[in-house]
Motif scaffolding. Structure first.
Motif, PDB file in Angstrom:
ATOM      1  N   GLY A 230       0.852  -1.181   0.000  1.00 55.49           N
ATOM      2  CA  GLY A 230       0.000   0.000   0.000  1.00 55.49           C
ATOM      3  C   GLY A 230       0.890   1.234   0.000  1.00 55.49           C
TER       4      GLY A 230
ATOM      5  N   THR B 220       1.554   5.121   1.059  1.00 58.81           N
ATOM      6  CA  THR B 220       1.141   6.032   2.129  1.00 58.81           C
ATOM      7  C   THR B 220       0.437   7.286   1.615  1.00 58.81           C
ATOM      8  OG1 THR B 220       3.335   7.044   2.113  1.00 58.81           O
ATOM      9  CG2 THR B 220       2.947   5.289   3.726  1.00 58.81           C
TER      10      THR B 220
ATOM     11  N   ASP C 290      -6.117  -0.230   1.404  1.00 58.48           N
ATOM     12  CA  ASP C 290      -6.340  -0.539   2.814  1.00 58.48           C
ATOM     13  C   ASP C 290      -7.309  -1.698   3.005  1.00 58.48           C
ATOM     14  OD1 ASP C 290      -4.569   1.426   3.594  1.00 58.48           O
ATOM     15  OD2 ASP C 290      -6.121   2.901   4.074  1.00 58.48           O
TER      16      ASP C 290
ATOM     17  N   ASN D 241      -5.579  -4.924   3.543  1.00 58.23           N
ATOM     18  CA  ASN D 241      -4.839  -5.138   4.778  1.00 58.23           C
ATOM     19  C   ASN D 241      -5.631  -6.085   5.668  1.00 58.23           C
ATOM     20  OD1 ASN D 241      -3.119  -5.006   6.929  1.00 58.23           O
ATOM     21  ND2 ASN D 241      -3.342  -2.808   7.281  1.00 58.23           N
ATOM     22  N   GLY D 242      -5.137  -7.302   5.809  1.00 60.11           N
ATOM     23  CA  GLY D 242      -5.820  -8.317   6.603  1.00 60.11           C
ATOM     24  C   GLY D 242      -6.853  -9.120   5.825  1.00 60.11           C
TER      25      GLY D 242
ATOM     26  N   LYS E 229       0.834 -10.817   3.432  1.00 63.94           N
ATOM     27  CA  LYS E 229       1.480  -9.698   4.118  1.00 63.94           C
ATOM     28  C   LYS E 229       1.083  -8.396   3.435  1.00 63.94           C
ATOM     29  CE  LYS E 229       5.956  -8.055   5.761  1.00 63.94           C
ATOM     30  NZ  LYS E 229       7.390  -8.281   5.772  1.00 63.94           N
ATOM     31  N   TYR E 230       0.847  -7.388   4.253  1.00 64.39           N
ATOM     32  CA  TYR E 230       0.514  -6.044   3.774  1.00 64.39           C
ATOM     33  C   TYR E 230       1.560  -5.095   4.335  1.00 64.39           C
ATOM     34  CZ  TYR E 230      -2.100  -1.719   2.971  1.00 64.39           C
ATOM     35  OH  TYR E 230      -2.488  -0.470   2.554  1.00 64.39           O
ATOM     36  N   VAL E 231       2.169  -4.306   3.464  1.00 62.79           N
ATOM     37  CA  VAL E 231       3.208  -3.362   3.882  1.00 62.79           C
ATOM     38  C   VAL E 231       2.917  -2.009   3.248  1.00 62.79           C
ATOM     39  CG1 VAL E 231       5.678  -2.815   3.785  1.00 62.79           C
ATOM     40  CG2 VAL E 231       4.935  -5.192   3.987  1.00 62.79           C
ATOM     41  N   GLU E 232       3.032  -0.956   4.040  1.00 61.25           N
ATOM     42  CA  GLU E 232       2.904   0.395   3.493  1.00 61.25           C
ATOM     43  C   GLU E 232       4.286   0.904   3.117  1.00 61.25           C
ATOM     44  OE1 GLU E 232       0.489   3.444   4.758  1.00 61.25           O
ATOM     45  OE2 GLU E 232      -1.218   2.151   4.331  1.00 61.25           O
TER      46      GLU E 232
END
Length: 134
Positions: free
Chosen positions: A82, A84, A95, A98-99, A105-108
């Protein structure tokens, strides 16, 4: 109309500095030149219309979107990056992952709509870290 609204150097710069890149200083003359060249390719004028009308979208709802990820969950490890500083609507879609089922895995990361172009070293690092962990 296409030349005026989409493929003028001024409009390309405006798009990149307003929401495509997070840092306007990363919008260099050489970047703009390469993007302008893309707008002059054969058939290029059709892409913005398809994009803006949603004809490039494979789904019409968020539920359908999430189901695409859920359907490959467990078969292939999925990393979602993702950004920012993505625009509000795009950020909401990022977003939502995310989850989400199927996302390992989710990373910003820094950036807006094209963090892989704007911050290639950062994105490469996150990809590398994910791949060595699976």
């Amino acid at each position: 109309m296409y030349n005026f609204m989409v493929s003028s150097p001024k409009n390309i710069r405006t798009q990149y500095t307003s929401h495509v890149y997070a840092d306007p200083d990363n919008v260099t003359p050489s970047l703009l030149e390469s993007r302008l060249a893309l707008t002059k390719r054969e058939g290029a004028r059709f892409a913005p219309a398809a994009f803006l009308t949603g004809l490039l979208d494979p789904v019409t709802t968020r539920e359908e979107f999430l189901s695409l990820f859920e359907s490959v969950g467990g078969k292939v490890p999925l990393l979602v990056l993702g950004a920012t500083n993505a625009p509000k609507r795009s950020k909401a879609e990022m977003d939502a992952l995310n989850g989400a089922k199927g996302v390992a895995k989710y990373v910003e990361v820094d950036g807006a709509l094209l963090p892989q172009e704007e911050y290639p070293d950062l994105v490469s690092k996150e990809l590398y870290n994910f791949l060595v962990s699976v």
